[in-house]
Write a protein that holds these residues in place. Structure first.
Motif, short mmCIF file in Angstrom:
data_model
loop_
_atom_site.label_atom_id
_atom_site.label_comp_id
_atom_site.label_asym_id
_atom_site.label_seq_id
_atom_site.Cartn_x
_atom_site.Cartn_y
_atom_site.Cartn_z
N THR A 346 -22.07 -56.90 38.76
CA THR A 346 -21.68 -58.30 38.64
C THR A 346 -22.81 -59.15 39.19
N SER A 347 -22.84 -60.41 38.78
CA SER A 347 -23.93 -61.28 39.21
C SER A 347 -23.41 -62.67 39.54
N GLN A 348 -24.20 -63.39 40.30
CA GLN A 348 -23.92 -64.80 40.57
C GLN A 348 -25.25 -65.50 40.84
N ARG A 372 -15.05 -55.94 34.14
CA ARG A 372 -15.40 -56.89 35.20
C ARG A 372 -16.90 -57.13 35.29
N ALA A 373 -17.69 -56.17 34.87
CA ALA A 373 -19.14 -56.30 34.95
C ALA A 373 -19.64 -57.36 33.99
N ASP A 374 -20.74 -58.02 34.36
CA ASP A 374 -21.36 -58.96 33.43
C ASP A 374 -22.81 -58.60 33.13
#
Length: 397
Positions: A346-348, A372-374
């Motif tokens: 995941t990332s932000q 859920r992963a991007d």
């Protein structure tokens, strides 16, 4: 024997793939298609000097000294221009997008005027302003969209402005999808003992459509050569046959043997990739065959890594369309093993940079975590441990 690297496997699956034939398609049906030829403008845009503002079309020399009073002689609106000529001491009421009348070379915005019946008082003006000259955007014959361009909203808007009602695009690659396994049943089925739902075809079909292909579902083959061959033959018109499961070397992994009896020339069947080691590739006549692992996450990641580049080649997409990016690790990662690892993450965005963190569980059967992963963090074979803040390559999802 050393496992084939991802890079070598990718080179083999794309080797010799050339763009498919072109077809002409109505403009409104071209979203997500790939342009097959360079596209030139059929007209000049704008086709005339046009007003950029609501106001008054005047001669610059008439507003050199202000304030000044000019005689109103008519009106120019979009689709209904003023046919006469603006002469000394005259003005034409004009609206945004309307043709600038002959003789006028300046538009005075209406906020800088006072109008009375038959006249307009110009209080402030800048000469030669607020006019979009003919051809400011493009000229007839200009090549504005090149072969290999993916047609999205901006490209289609431009093509319409260029006055094209239909476009030459590449034929969509046909991809036949064949699931395998006695235990596999269609979604919505009431499961019996030892059965599982066939989930991969839905994800693959969506991926294929999103990347410009045309998916063809062949159903689910039982664990028998006869069943597999019968269903595979129904997809013989496809450019690519994708099988799901049965690509390993177990007693019931029948894909390779069954298709070889049909003439499959097997190139490889396992690679140094995690997840996705049991990946099969070969040629069946003119058809390419890609055998994906049965684990759902493995299958879809292999589709991203191998099937998508195959579609790109068949569509003639321009080079540089690979969907890779750089990001910063939000936490440390351990050293990698001997296979190239595609870690679900995941990332932000923080302070203008993309920070990525791998999900705690990386099992290739965990679809909820995968959803859920991007992005995927790409770790090269035997890559050393990396500290938080290190740069990594990612594939956005």
């Amino acid at each position: 024997m050393a496992l084939l690297t991802v890079a070598e496997a990718l080179s083999r699956v794309t080797d010799g793939l050339t763009p498919l034939d072109a077809e002409r398609v109505p403009l409104g049906e071209c979203r997500g298609r790939v342009l097959a030829e360079d596209l030139a403008a059929c007209l000049t845009q704008p086709p005339f000097d046009a007003s950029a503002m609501d106001g008054y079309a005047v001669r610059a020399e008439d507003v050199a000294t202000l304030p000044t009073t000019l005689r109103l002689i008519g009106e120019s609106a979009a689709g209904s221009g003023y046919a006469g000529e603006v002469r000394p001491g005259e003005a034409v009421r004009i609206f945004t997008g309307a043709p600038v009348p002959k003789g006028a070379d300046t538009v005075v915005i209406q906020e800088n005027t006072d109008a009375s019946p038959g006249v307009v008082i110009v209080k402030e003006a800048a000469p030669h302003r607020h006019i979009r000259p003919r051809g400011q955007d493009f000229a007839e014959g200009d090549v504005l969209l090149g072969a290999g361009v993916w047609l999205g909203p901006r490209e289609l808007m431009l093509a319409a402005a260029m006055n094209h009602a239909e476009l030459p695009v590449r034929r969509k690659p046909k991809v036949a999808i064949l699931a395998t396994g006695d235990e596999v049943v269609l979604p919505g089925t009431e499961l019996q003992r030892d059965q599982i739902v066939s989930s991969v075809p839905a994800g693959l079909a969506a991926l294929i459509e999103a990347k410009g292909g045309e998916p063809m579902s062949l159903g689910i083959a039982k664990d028998s050569a006869e069943s597999l061959i019968t269903l595979a033959r129904t997809g013989s018109a496809a450019d690519i046959l994708v099988t799901i499961g049965g690509a390993s070397v177990g007693d019931r992994d029948l894909v390779s043997a069954a298709l070889r009896s049909e003439g499959l020339e097997l190139d490889f069947w396992k690679i140094a990739m995690r997840p996705g080691k049991p990946l099969l590739y070969g040629r069946l006549g003119q058809q390419r065959v890609l055998g994906l692992p049965g684990n759902p996450v493995s299958a879809l990641i292999c589709g991203l890594v191998f099937l998508v580049p195959m579609l790109h080649r068949l569509l003639g997409l321009r080079e540089g369309m690979e969907e890779h990016a750089e990001a910063t690790l939000g936490e440390a990662v351990e050293a990698n093993g001997p296979r190239q690892h595609y870690m679900r993450a995941t990332s932000q965005w923080e302070a203008g940079e993309r920070r990525v963190s791998p999900l705690p569980a990386q099992d290739s059967s965990l679809m909820a975590d995968f959803a859920r992963a991007d992005c995927l963090i790409v770790r090269a074979p035997d890559a050393p441990a990396l500290a938080k803040g290190a740069q990594v390559t990612i594939i956005p999802l």
